[in-house]
Design a protein around this motif. Structure first.
Motif, mmCIF file in Angstrom:
data_model
loop_
_atom_site.group_PDB
_atom_site.id
_atom_site.type_symbol
_atom_site.label_atom_id
_atom_site.label_comp_id
_atom_site.label_asym_id
_atom_site.label_seq_id
_atom_site.Cartn_x
_atom_site.Cartn_y
_atom_site.Cartn_z
ATOM 1 N N VAL A 1 54.770 8.707 -15.314
ATOM 2 C CA VAL A 1 54.997 9.073 -16.719
ATOM 3 C C VAL A 1 53.742 8.686 -17.513
ATOM 4 C CG1 VAL A 1 56.344 6.939 -17.148
ATOM 5 C CG2 VAL A 1 56.697 8.900 -18.580
ATOM 6 N N SER A 2 52.944 9.718 -17.835
ATOM 7 C CA SER A 2 51.635 9.435 -18.442
ATOM 8 C C SER A 2 51.372 10.375 -19.609
ATOM 9 C CB SER A 2 50.549 9.599 -17.372
ATOM 10 O OG SER A 2 50.417 10.960 -17.046
ATOM 11 N N GLY A 3 50.104 10.448 -20.031
ATOM 12 C CA GLY A 3 49.760 11.323 -21.142
ATOM 13 C C GLY A 3 49.729 12.787 -20.717
ATOM 14 N N GLY A 4 49.512 13.031 -19.440
ATOM 15 C CA GLY A 4 49.405 14.411 -18.951
ATOM 16 C C GLY A 4 50.595 14.856 -18.124
ATOM 17 N N ALA B 1 55.728 12.867 -21.534
ATOM 18 C CA ALA B 1 56.273 11.845 -22.438
ATOM 19 C C ALA B 1 55.149 11.164 -23.233
ATOM 20 C CB ALA B 1 57.068 10.815 -21.641
ATOM 21 N N GLY B 2 54.045 10.852 -22.568
ATOM 22 C CA GLY B 2 52.922 10.187 -23.246
ATOM 23 C C GLY B 2 52.324 11.067 -24.336
ATOM 24 N N GLU B 3 52.315 12.380 -24.053
ATOM 25 C CA GLU B 3 51.799 13.342 -25.036
ATOM 26 C C GLU B 3 52.699 13.315 -26.281
ATOM 27 O OE1 GLU B 3 51.717 17.072 -23.036
ATOM 28 O OE2 GLU B 3 50.901 18.166 -24.749
ATOM 29 N N ALA B 4 54.009 13.241 -26.061
ATOM 30 C CA ALA B 4 54.951 13.161 -27.186
ATOM 31 C C ALA B 4 54.701 11.874 -27.991
ATOM 32 C CB ALA B 4 56.390 13.201 -26.672
ATOM 33 N N TYR B 5 54.495 10.756 -27.298
ATOM 34 C CA TYR B 5 54.161 9.497 -27.992
ATOM 35 C C TYR B 5 52.908 9.697 -28.857
ATOM 36 C CZ TYR B 5 57.225 5.865 -25.994
ATOM 37 O OH TYR B 5 58.293 5.066 -25.687
ATOM 38 N N ASP B 6 51.874 10.301 -28.259
ATOM 39 C CA ASP B 6 50.601 10.444 -28.987
ATOM 40 C C ASP B 6 50.748 11.373 -30.190
ATOM 41 O OD1 ASP B 6 49.389 8.733 -27.198
ATOM 42 O OD2 ASP B 6 48.664 10.331 -25.894
ATOM 43 N N GLY C 1 50.934 5.539 -27.847
ATOM 44 C CA GLY C 1 51.964 4.813 -27.101
ATOM 45 C C GLY C 1 52.035 3.332 -27.443
ATOM 46 N N PRO C 2 50.926 2.601 -27.324
ATOM 47 C CA PRO C 2 50.997 1.165 -27.590
ATOM 48 C C PRO C 2 51.428 0.855 -29.027
ATOM 49 C CG PRO C 2 48.986 1.702 -26.387
ATOM 50 C CD PRO C 2 49.629 3.005 -26.767
ATOM 51 N N ALA C 3 50.997 1.678 -30.016
ATOM 52 C CA ALA C 3 51.352 1.430 -31.420
ATOM 53 C C ALA C 3 52.853 1.636 -31.627
ATOM 54 C CB ALA C 3 50.552 2.367 -32.328
ATOM 55 N N SER D 1 55.100 4.409 -12.739
ATOM 56 C CA SER D 1 53.643 4.343 -12.890
ATOM 57 C C SER D 1 53.215 5.307 -13.996
ATOM 58 C CB SER D 1 52.942 4.696 -11.573
ATOM 59 O OG SER D 1 53.290 5.991 -11.185
ATOM 60 N N GLY D 2 51.932 5.243 -14.362
ATOM 61 C CA GLY D 2 51.431 6.057 -15.474
ATOM 62 C C GLY D 2 51.426 5.228 -16.745
ATOM 63 N N GLY D 3 50.641 5.669 -17.734
ATOM 64 C CA GLY D 3 50.444 4.890 -18.956
ATOM 65 C C GLY D 3 51.729 4.492 -19.664
ATOM 66 N N ALA E 1 53.665 1.297 -19.067
ATOM 67 C CA ALA E 1 53.255 0.031 -19.704
ATOM 68 C C ALA E 1 54.183 -0.307 -20.873
ATOM 69 C CB ALA E 1 51.808 0.134 -20.200
ATOM 70 N N ASN E 2 55.095 0.607 -21.210
ATOM 71 C CA ASN E 2 55.984 0.412 -22.367
ATOM 72 C C ASN E 2 57.019 -0.685 -22.105
ATOM 73 O OD1 ASN E 2 58.700 1.257 -23.817
ATOM 74 N ND2 ASN E 2 56.998 2.044 -25.022
ATOM 75 N N ASP E 3 57.062 -1.660 -23.005
ATOM 76 C CA ASP E 3 57.941 -2.822 -22.797
ATOM 77 C C ASP E 3 59.419 -2.437 -22.734
ATOM 78 O OD1 ASP E 3 55.997 -4.772 -22.588
ATOM 79 O OD2 ASP E 3 55.797 -4.961 -24.758
ATOM 80 N N LEU F 1 47.494 -1.601 -14.144
ATOM 81 C CA LEU F 1 47.606 -0.651 -13.023
ATOM 82 C C LEU F 1 48.546 0.503 -13.341
ATOM 83 C CD1 LEU F 1 47.670 -3.090 -9.969
ATOM 84 C CD2 LEU F 1 45.740 -1.792 -10.897
ATOM 85 N N CYS F 2 49.186 0.468 -14.533
ATOM 86 C CA CYS F 2 50.013 1.607 -14.972
ATOM 87 C C CYS F 2 49.106 2.665 -15.592
ATOM 88 C CB CYS F 2 51.031 1.163 -16.014
ATOM 89 S SG CYS F 2 52.322 0.098 -15.368
ATOM 90 N N THR F 3 48.225 2.228 -16.493
ATOM 91 C CA THR F 3 47.296 3.167 -17.123
ATOM 92 C C THR F 3 46.210 3.542 -16.100
ATOM 93 O OG1 THR F 3 46.291 1.196 -18.072
ATOM 94 C CG2 THR F 3 47.647 2.492 -19.530
HETATM 95 O O1 KG4 Z 1 48.154 7.203 -17.222
HETATM 96 P P1 KG4 Z 1 47.341 7.232 -18.484
HETATM 97 O O2 KG4 Z 1 46.419 6.065 -18.758
HETATM 98 O O3 KG4 Z 1 46.464 8.522 -18.572
HETATM 99 C C1 KG4 Z 1 46.933 9.786 -18.154
HETATM 100 O O4 KG4 Z 1 46.832 10.074 -16.930
HETATM 101 O O5 KG4 Z 1 47.457 10.498 -19.036
HETATM 102 O O6 KG4 Z 1 48.400 7.393 -19.685
HETATM 103 C C2 KG4 Z 1 48.006 7.472 -21.034
HETATM 104 C C3 KG4 Z 1 49.261 7.662 -21.870
HETATM 105 C C4 KG4 Z 1 48.967 7.924 -23.344
HETATM 106 O O7 KG4 Z 1 49.766 9.023 -23.760
HETATM 107 C C5 KG4 Z 1 49.419 6.639 -24.023
HETATM 108 O O8 KG4 Z 1 49.864 6.824 -25.355
HETATM 109 C C6 KG4 Z 1 50.548 6.192 -23.121
HETATM 110 O O9 KG4 Z 1 50.082 6.497 -21.811
HETATM 111 N N1 KG4 Z 1 50.814 4.761 -23.225
HETATM 112 C C7 KG4 Z 1 51.992 4.236 -23.655
HETATM 113 C C8 KG4 Z 1 51.845 2.835 -23.679
HETATM 114 N N2 KG4 Z 1 50.581 2.529 -23.236
HETATM 115 C C9 KG4 Z 1 49.969 3.725 -22.967
HETATM 116 N N3 KG4 Z 1 53.137 4.858 -24.023
HETATM 117 C C10 KG4 Z 1 54.167 4.073 -24.438
HETATM 118 N N4 KG4 Z 1 54.084 2.722 -24.496
HETATM 119 C C11 KG4 Z 1 52.966 2.065 -24.127
HETATM 120 N N5 KG4 Z 1 52.905 0.737 -24.195
#
Ligand code: KG4
Ligand code: ZN
Length: 329
Positions: A139-142, A166-171, A184-186, A266-268, A271-273, A294-296
């Motif tokens: 679950v990442s930005g892409g 999901a990460g794209e939706a966060y961003d 995501g982190p914010a 795995s994926g960014g 890292a979400n708590d 190692l998630c990001t």
């Molecule tokens: O896996 P990654 O580093 O790069 C890609 O392969 O996309 O993931 C980046 C994504 C971004 O959308 C970022 O906002 C999200 O992961 N992200 C989070 C958190 N840390 C990074 N989303 C939610 N909560 C977080 N703590």
């Protein structure tokens, strides 16, 4: 017998990373140089700027990884690089650099799928990886995809996002709220002070499929913000609850369908708590979530995936051409 030592590089998006990993599990060094300062004023990644930044710093990042591992290139068993999916300009910088190193030092060259890298972060010796087989949620930005993992190199996709990751939706939601990039982190941080029940945003559960959809949720947040007064913390908490409810429900369905009670994240977004906490609450399920770095995006996970190819002698030629879209398997 000594284990293989792989130098891996990942430049798939906006992080320039290099790592030295022994035997596919033991991280000897892992360097990640982010580009948030380059992109934050645009509210998202500008592909050309990302490629140029990779070009400027890749040699330093690789040098630093070798230096931190106290190793010379002559002692490395193979060079691995992310071959996609990702931003093509960024991928070209990493692959061209990795090819040159492998060519000059006559080392085996291995191209690795970025998503397989995320899946393989579970195999790194940073915690207690789940027993095989397990369900993997990347679950990442892409990407937002579910896989069944039967071993290193043995993955089957069970579902994926039909629109936004999901990460794209966060961003995108963070951008609507003026929270900067990456969002995501914010949102993760502000959500802790908000009421998750303040706004009942829709959950696209889509029965009978392990696919995901997050674009409706994003549109719903946009419309709510435009038409109501609100506390930013409540929007963050309510949006995040909608995302996590869907992710957890799909994980539960995958567990049921495959009859496998072990899950790795795995994926960014892993890292979400709040997501980490909710996963930990699943009863009777063994869970594994890598440490946050190692998630990001990182190159250690690329080395972990390359290890399987190294053992099988599956090397790439120097004509390897990176791809923006590249399915797993
Ligand atoms: O896996 P990654 O580093 O790069 C890609 O392969 O996309 O993931 C980046 C994504 C971004 O959308 C970022 O906002 C999200 O992961 N992200 C989070 C958190 N840390 C990074 N989303 C939610 N909560 C977080 N703590
Ligand atoms: Zn990634």
């Amino acid at each position: 017998m000594p284990e293989d030592i792989i130098l891996a590089i990942d430049t798939s998006c906006d992080d320039t990373s290099a790592a030295v990993v022994e035997g596919g599990r033991q991280i000897i060094s892992s360097i990640v140089s982010g580009q948030n300062q380059v992109h934050e004023r645009f509210g998202g990644i500008v592909p050309e700027l990302a490629s140029r930044r990779h070009l400027e710093i890749i040699a330093d990042v690789v040098d630093e990884a070798l230096r931190a591992a106290s190793i010379l290139l002559s002692s490395v068993s193979a060079i691995a690089v992310c071959k996609g999916p990702g931003l093509v300009g960024s991928l070209i910088v990493g692959t061209a650099f990795a090819k040159s190193l492998a060519y000059v030092h006559r080392l085996p060259f291995i191209g690795v799928n970025h998503l397989e890298g995320h899946i393989c972060s579970a195999f790194l010796k940073e915690g207690q990886p789940p027993t095989l087989p397990f369900i993997s949620l990347v679950v990442s930005g892409g990407h937002t995809s579910l896989y069944r993992v039967d071993g290193l190199g043995q993955y089957r996709e069970l579902g994926r996002s039909r629109d936004d990751a999901a990460g794209e939706a966060y961003d995108k939601v963070a951008k609507m709220l003026g929270l900067g990039f990456p969002g995501g982190p914010a949102i993760d941080c502000l959500a802790k002070a908000g009421n998750a029940k303040a706004v009942p945003f829709p959950r696209a559960y889509m029965p009978h499929t392990l696919d995901f959809s997050f674009s409706g949720l994003k549109t719903s947040v946009r419309s709510y913000i435009a038409n109501n007064t609100f506390a930013v913390e409540d929007i963050c908490a309510s949006f995040q609850a909608a995302v996590i409810d869907v992710l957890i429900r799909k994980i539960e369905w995958a567990i049921e369908k495959e009859n496998i009670a072990a899950v790795a994240l795995s994926g960014g977004v892993a890292a979400n708590d709040a997501l980490r906490e909710r996963l930990g609450q699943l009863k009777g399920v063994k869970t594994y979530v890598p440490p946050k770095p190692l998630c990001t995006d990182n190159a250690a996970m690329i080395a972990a995936a390359a290890h399987a190819q190294f053992l099988k002698g599956e090397f790439d030629g120097f004509s390897l051409n990176p791809k923006a879209y590249l399915p797993v398997g």
